[in-house]
Design an enzyme around this catalytic site. Sequence first.
Site, PDB file in Angstrom:
ATOM      1  N   ASP A  11       7.188  -7.383   2.363  1.00 48.74           N
ATOM      2  CA  ASP A  11       6.985  -6.467   1.239  1.00 48.74           C
ATOM      3  C   ASP A  11       8.103  -6.672   0.229  1.00 48.74           C
ATOM      4  O   ASP A  11       9.280  -6.695   0.594  1.00 48.74           O
ATOM      5  CB  ASP A  11       6.994  -5.010   1.723  1.00 48.74           C
ATOM      6  CG  ASP A  11       5.683  -4.650   2.406  1.00 48.74           C
ATOM      7  OD1 ASP A  11       4.748  -5.470   2.344  1.00 48.74           O
ATOM      8  OD2 ASP A  11       5.597  -3.556   2.985  1.00 48.74           O
ATOM      9  N   ASP A 130      -8.397  -2.831   2.510  1.00 51.31           N
ATOM     10  CA  ASP A 130      -7.831  -1.774   3.346  1.00 51.31           C
ATOM     11  C   ASP A 130      -8.972  -0.819   3.670  1.00 51.31           C
ATOM     12  O   ASP A 130      -9.653  -0.350   2.754  1.00 51.31           O
ATOM     13  CB  ASP A 130      -6.743  -0.994   2.591  1.00 51.31           C
ATOM     14  CG  ASP A 130      -5.573  -1.886   2.184  1.00 51.31           C
ATOM     15  OD1 ASP A 130      -5.351  -2.920   2.836  1.00 51.31           O
ATOM     16  OD2 ASP A 130      -4.882  -1.535   1.210  1.00 51.31           O
TER      17      ASP A 130
END
Lengths: 251, 194
Positions: A11, A130
């Site tokens: 990330d 997602d």
Amino acid sequence: MLTKRIIPCLDIKNGRTVKGVNFVDLRDAGDPVELAAIYAQSGADELVFLDISATEERRRTLADLVLRVAEKVNIPFTVGGGISSVEDVDILLHNGADKVSINSSAVKNPQLINELVAKFGSQCIVVAIDAKQIDGEWLVHLVGGKVPTELNLFEWAKEVEERGAGEILFTSMNHDGTKDGFANEALAKLSTQLNIPIIASGGAGKMHHFTDTFVEGKADAALAASVFHFKEIEIKDLKEELKRNNIAVRL
Amino acid sequence: MKIVIIDYGAGNIQSIKFAFQRLGYEAVLSSDANEIREADKVIFPGVGEASSAMKKLRESKLDLIIPELRQPVLGICLGMQLMCHSSEEGNTQGLGIFDVDVLKFSNDVKVPQIGWNQINHLKSDLFKGIRENEHIYLVHSFYAPICKETIAQAEYGIVYSAALQKDNFYGTQFHPEKSSDAGEQILRNFLEGI
């Protein structure tokens, strides 16, 4: 034989890694380039950089980072996060990214998938999905899994394939962060219904979770973050374990 | 040594340039016929769709220059496919250097093939120091069948050409610039051993 891929995910915020990492041999734990190079040497098959910054400078910072990663790293990498136009993709691929991943922007404007595929080819367009299982139904979520949509995971995945995406990165919001295993039932359904590679994401905790997602979940690749960043699982050990279970890996 | 990467607007050129840099060589990007002709080694990259890439080659007249080159030329991925006789992708007429027609993978396997596969039956100085069944990185939906120019094989549903060679022309379906240490060895062989 084509091997199953192990993919650490980094990330990124403002050009730096966000989640803490536990690498004693790292001079600068926040430097994505250094971390990426270490992963490449330790047997990672591919890397994913997920940009979560929200600043005006985001585009340029990410493009610079891609260039620095491409300079140092000799394995393929994918860049995702906030990518919403042909121009965004153009600069990232030009700077050396092998693939880009789009998520919310594809849901909002599915035609974007076709446009990117026509310009750059299927092989570099990953669509990240997602999804969360609510009352038995898998619904696609946006904005890092926070905002629900009415889209059914399997219908959306089929559409994504038909529009030409080369790969799907599926994250189960029910499993993400639990360290209790991947969403293998949904993954197996995706892998069976579609004819493009599926990357499993969300739920990695133990080495056997990877075995399970390749065998039961029929996944082509598995992505994880914290288990690798905190050295709970060493990639080399993981691959040896997979090999013992007769799963083809690159060792 | 002068290394030129043919720049015709197709391909992840930056990665190839960086791979040479890691080996200690500077490569230049060029679409200039004279500069390409004068190079010691030529890289012919390519990613994306065959017919549009071939169109770009024709527009810049590179389709006439590449087959005439006398120095070692290495086509990578789509670059290798365009060096073949034809491609099923967009019914494309190729450069005809390798006498083989590029076909699409059947739906018995996932398409595109993405990831690390193994190469074997290696027979070229390009693979000096590379062990049989070494892993290399590939991303492709189309393949060149086995033919007399095959110098490496891979298997994905069928056995196909992972690399081709005819005279001074070499082609790899895989991406040596993304194939970790083995890929770097193959690039080094192309520069130093051929």
